[in-house]
Design a protein around this motif. Structure first.
Motif, PDB file in Angstrom:
ATOM      1  N   ALA A  50       0.816  -1.218   0.000  1.00 41.52           N
ATOM      2  CA  ALA A  50       0.000   0.000   0.000  1.00 41.52           C
ATOM      3  C   ALA A  50       0.846   1.262   0.000  1.00 41.52           C
ATOM      4  O   ALA A  50       0.484   2.251  -0.638  1.00 41.52           O
ATOM      5  CB  ALA A  50      -0.947  -0.007   1.199  1.00 41.52           C
ATOM      6  N   ILE A  51       1.975   1.259   0.715  1.00 42.01           N
ATOM      7  CA  ILE A  51       2.793   2.472   0.745  1.00 42.01           C
ATOM      8  C   ILE A  51       3.617   2.637  -0.533  1.00 42.01           C
ATOM      9  O   ILE A  51       4.163   3.705  -0.793  1.00 42.01           O
ATOM     10  CB  ILE A  51       3.735   2.500   1.969  1.00 42.01           C
ATOM     11  CG1 ILE A  51       4.791   1.406   1.863  1.00 42.01           C
ATOM     12  CG2 ILE A  51       2.953   2.414   3.248  1.00 42.01           C
ATOM     13  CD1 ILE A  51       5.950   1.599   2.821  1.00 42.01           C
ATOM     14  N   ARG A  52       3.688   1.579  -1.337  1.00 44.99           N
ATOM     15  CA  ARG A  52       4.450   1.647  -2.586  1.00 44.99           C
ATOM     16  C   ARG A  52       3.563   1.870  -3.803  1.00 44.99           C
ATOM     17  O   ARG A  52       4.051   2.157  -4.890  1.00 44.99           O
ATOM     18  CB  ARG A  52       5.260   0.359  -2.768  1.00 44.99           C
ATOM     19  CG  ARG A  52       6.273   0.113  -1.672  1.00 44.99           C
ATOM     20  CD  ARG A  52       6.889  -1.267  -1.783  1.00 44.99           C
ATOM     21  NE  ARG A  52       7.744  -1.348  -2.965  1.00 44.99           N
ATOM     22  CZ  ARG A  52       9.051  -1.077  -2.960  1.00 44.99           C
ATOM     23  NH1 ARG A  52       9.637  -0.679  -1.843  1.00 44.99           N
ATOM     24  NH2 ARG A  52       9.763  -1.195  -4.058  1.00 44.99           N
ATOM     25  N   ASN A  53       2.249   1.717  -3.613  1.00 40.21           N
ATOM     26  CA  ASN A  53       1.332   1.829  -4.738  1.00 40.21           C
ATOM     27  C   ASN A  53       0.041   2.484  -4.258  1.00 40.21           C
ATOM     28  O   ASN A  53      -0.690   1.901  -3.443  1.00 40.21           O
ATOM     29  CB  ASN A  53       1.059   0.434  -5.323  1.00 40.21           C
ATOM     30  CG  ASN A  53       0.269   0.482  -6.611  1.00 40.21           C
ATOM     31  OD1 ASN A  53      -0.810   1.071  -6.678  1.00 40.21           O
ATOM     32  ND2 ASN A  53       0.796  -0.141  -7.660  1.00 40.21           N
ATOM     33  N   ASP A  54      -0.242   3.679  -4.749  1.00 42.87           N
ATOM     34  CA  ASP A  54      -1.425   4.418  -4.305  1.00 42.87           C
ATOM     35  C   ASP A  54      -2.719   3.692  -4.654  1.00 42.87           C
ATOM     36  O   ASP A  54      -3.698   3.746  -3.893  1.00 42.87           O
ATOM     37  CB  ASP A  54      -1.436   5.816  -4.928  1.00 42.87           C
ATOM     38  CG  ASP A  54      -0.355   6.711  -4.342  1.00 42.87           C
ATOM     39  OD1 ASP A  54       0.099   6.419  -3.222  1.00 42.87           O
ATOM     40  OD2 ASP A  54       0.044   7.688  -5.009  1.00 42.87           O
ATOM     41  N   ARG A  55      -2.751   3.006  -5.797  1.00 41.61           N
ATOM     42  CA  ARG A  55      -3.970   2.288  -6.188  1.00 41.61           C
ATOM     43  C   ARG A  55      -4.258   1.148  -5.223  1.00 41.61           C
ATOM     44  O   ARG A  55      -5.402   0.954  -4.795  1.00 41.61           O
ATOM     45  CB  ARG A  55      -3.815   1.753  -7.609  1.00 41.61           C
ATOM     46  CG  ARG A  55      -5.058   1.040  -8.132  1.00 41.61           C
ATOM     47  CD  ARG A  55      -4.892   0.645  -9.587  1.00 41.61           C
ATOM     48  NE  ARG A  55      -4.726   1.829 -10.440  1.00 41.61           N
ATOM     49  CZ  ARG A  55      -4.536   1.762 -11.751  1.00 41.61           C
ATOM     50  NH1 ARG A  55      -4.472   0.595 -12.359  1.00 41.61           N
ATOM     51  NH2 ARG A  55      -4.398   2.880 -12.447  1.00 41.61           N
ATOM     52  N   VAL A  56      -3.209   0.405  -4.885  1.00 42.33           N
ATOM     53  CA  VAL A  56      -3.371  -0.686  -3.917  1.00 42.33           C
ATOM     54  C   VAL A  56      -3.833  -0.129  -2.578  1.00 42.33           C
ATOM     55  O   VAL A  56      -4.712  -0.686  -1.921  1.00 42.33           O
ATOM     56  CB  VAL A  56      -2.052  -1.469  -3.739  1.00 42.33           C
ATOM     57  CG1 VAL A  56      -2.169  -2.476  -2.596  1.00 42.33           C
ATOM     58  CG2 VAL A  56      -1.683  -2.174  -5.027  1.00 42.33           C
ATOM     59  N   ARG A  57      -3.270   1.012  -2.187  1.00 37.52           N
ATOM     60  CA  ARG A  57      -3.644   1.609  -0.907  1.00 37.52           C
ATOM     61  C   ARG A  57      -5.110   2.000  -0.891  1.00 37.52           C
ATOM     62  O   ARG A  57      -5.810   1.787   0.097  1.00 37.52           O
ATOM     63  CB  ARG A  57      -2.773   2.832  -0.636  1.00 37.52           C
ATOM     64  CG  ARG A  57      -3.149   3.538   0.659  1.00 37.52           C
ATOM     65  CD  ARG A  57      -2.157   4.604   1.008  1.00 37.52           C
ATOM     66  NE  ARG A  57      -2.511   5.246   2.261  1.00 37.52           N
ATOM     67  CZ  ARG A  57      -1.740   6.100   2.910  1.00 37.52           C
ATOM     68  NH1 ARG A  57      -0.564   6.416   2.404  1.00 37.52           N
ATOM     69  NH2 ARG A  57      -2.131   6.638   4.035  1.00 37.52           N
ATOM     70  N   VAL A  59      -7.601   0.720  -2.693  1.00 33.37           N
ATOM     71  CA  VAL A  59      -8.437  -0.481  -2.699  1.00 33.37           C
ATOM     72  C   VAL A  59      -8.410  -1.172  -1.346  1.00 33.37           C
ATOM     73  O   VAL A  59      -9.452  -1.521  -0.773  1.00 33.37           O
ATOM     74  CB  VAL A  59      -7.979  -1.449  -3.809  1.00 33.37           C
ATOM     75  CG1 VAL A  59      -8.726  -2.775  -3.699  1.00 33.37           C
ATOM     76  CG2 VAL A  59      -8.192  -0.830  -5.179  1.00 33.37           C
ATOM     77  N   VAL A  60      -7.200  -1.354  -0.815  1.00 33.54           N
ATOM     78  CA  VAL A  60      -7.043  -2.064   0.465  1.00 33.54           C
ATOM     79  C   VAL A  60      -7.690  -1.278   1.598  1.00 33.54           C
ATOM     80  O   VAL A  60      -8.400  -1.843   2.441  1.00 33.54           O
ATOM     81  CB  VAL A  60      -5.546  -2.294   0.755  1.00 33.54           C
ATOM     82  CG1 VAL A  60      -5.343  -2.729   2.197  1.00 33.54           C
ATOM     83  CG2 VAL A  60      -4.990  -3.342  -0.186  1.00 33.54           C
ATOM     84  N   GLY A  61      -7.447   0.032   1.628  1.00 33.35           N
ATOM     85  CA  GLY A  61      -8.028   0.849   2.691  1.00 33.35           C
ATOM     86  C   GLY A  61      -9.539   0.861   2.643  1.00 33.35           C
ATOM     87  O   GLY A  61     -10.210   0.739   3.673  1.00 33.35           O
ATOM     88  N   GLY A  62     -10.095   0.982   1.443  1.00 30.48           N
ATOM     89  CA  GLY A  62     -11.551   0.973   1.307  1.00 30.48           C
ATOM     90  C   GLY A  62     -12.160  -0.346   1.717  1.00 30.48           C
ATOM     91  O   GLY A  62     -13.160  -0.390   2.454  1.00 30.48           O
TER      92      GLY A  62
END
Length: 224
Positions: A50-57, A59-62
């Motif tokens: 998540a800290i390396r990829n804003d898109r992953v962050r 999706v994961v956070g949501g």
């Protein structure tokens, strides 16, 4: 009936049903530990991604926030038709609730690392992987462990609901004690759970201090 007499009756109930209590306690511990180990194994790598990829962050956070807002009994109701009764659906339900505190603290801990420290490590020729392993994770460890401690304490309480889908644990005595208006039986299941949460939190706090000291020493050695 006084508090002292209730506690005496509760202790007598525990002594008279010691074997059953130990079995329920074992089931409770297994539910908590298995779900926590799975949550740690998933949440920390996801936090790194998540800290390396804003898109992953995003999706994961949501997904994590949505999962956390769903009531525990609703999660159990959703899992039950798919996985049935017993240990597995109970672990899945607990895993969902164990995930978010660890994931949130992993992201917060990794992001709290001073960029000047990271840049200094990069200037020494460290690769991104070595920076993550030797700098970011050791410095983020206290925050990550805070999430694990929170998750464990929450799951000790949440595991009582495993009773409703045949997962066992101390919830068997608590729920049946409520149904039967049997206060000693209820407290014989509830009090050990509270003590268990306190004991696990204390043990993790001690482990956190030891690992933090060890990680700091390793970081100094790596920097040297």
């Amino acid at each position: 009936m006084s508090v002292v007499s209730v506690l005496v009756e509760t202790w007598s109930y525990l002594v008279a049903n010691g074997d059953a209590f130990l079995e329920l306690l074992r089931e409770h511990l297994v539910l908590v530990f298995v779900s926590e180990l799975l949550a740690i194994a998933v949440a920390i790598p996801l936090g790194v991604l998540a800290i390396r990829n804003d898109r992953v962050r995003t999706v994961v956070g949501g997904a994590g926030n949505v999962a956390q807002t769903v009531p525990t009994l609703a999660v159990i109701a959703l899992v039950f038709p798919i996985l049935g009764l017993g240990f597995l659906p109970s672990v899945v339900g607990l895993f969902v609730y164990a995930l978010l505190p660890i994931l949130t603290n992993t992201i917060a801990g990794l992001e709290s690392v001073d960029e000047s420290t990271v840049n200094a490590a990069r200037g020494m020729g460290m690769s991104d992987w070595k920076i993550l392993r030797n700098v970011r994770l050791p410095l983020a460890l206290p925050v990550i462990f805070g999430g694990i401690r929170t998750s464990v304490v929450l799951n000790v309480g949440t595991a009582y609901l495993a009773y409703f889908i045949g997962g066992g644990g101390l919830g068997v005595w608590v729920v049946s004690g409520i149904k039967l208006f049997n206060t000693p039986r209820l407290l014989a299941g509830a009090i050990p759970g509270a003590l268990l949460a306190v004991a696990l939190d204390g043990a993790l706090a001690l482990l956190e201090r030891r690992l933090g000291s060890s990680a700091t020493s390793d970081q100094v050695a790596a920097a040297g």
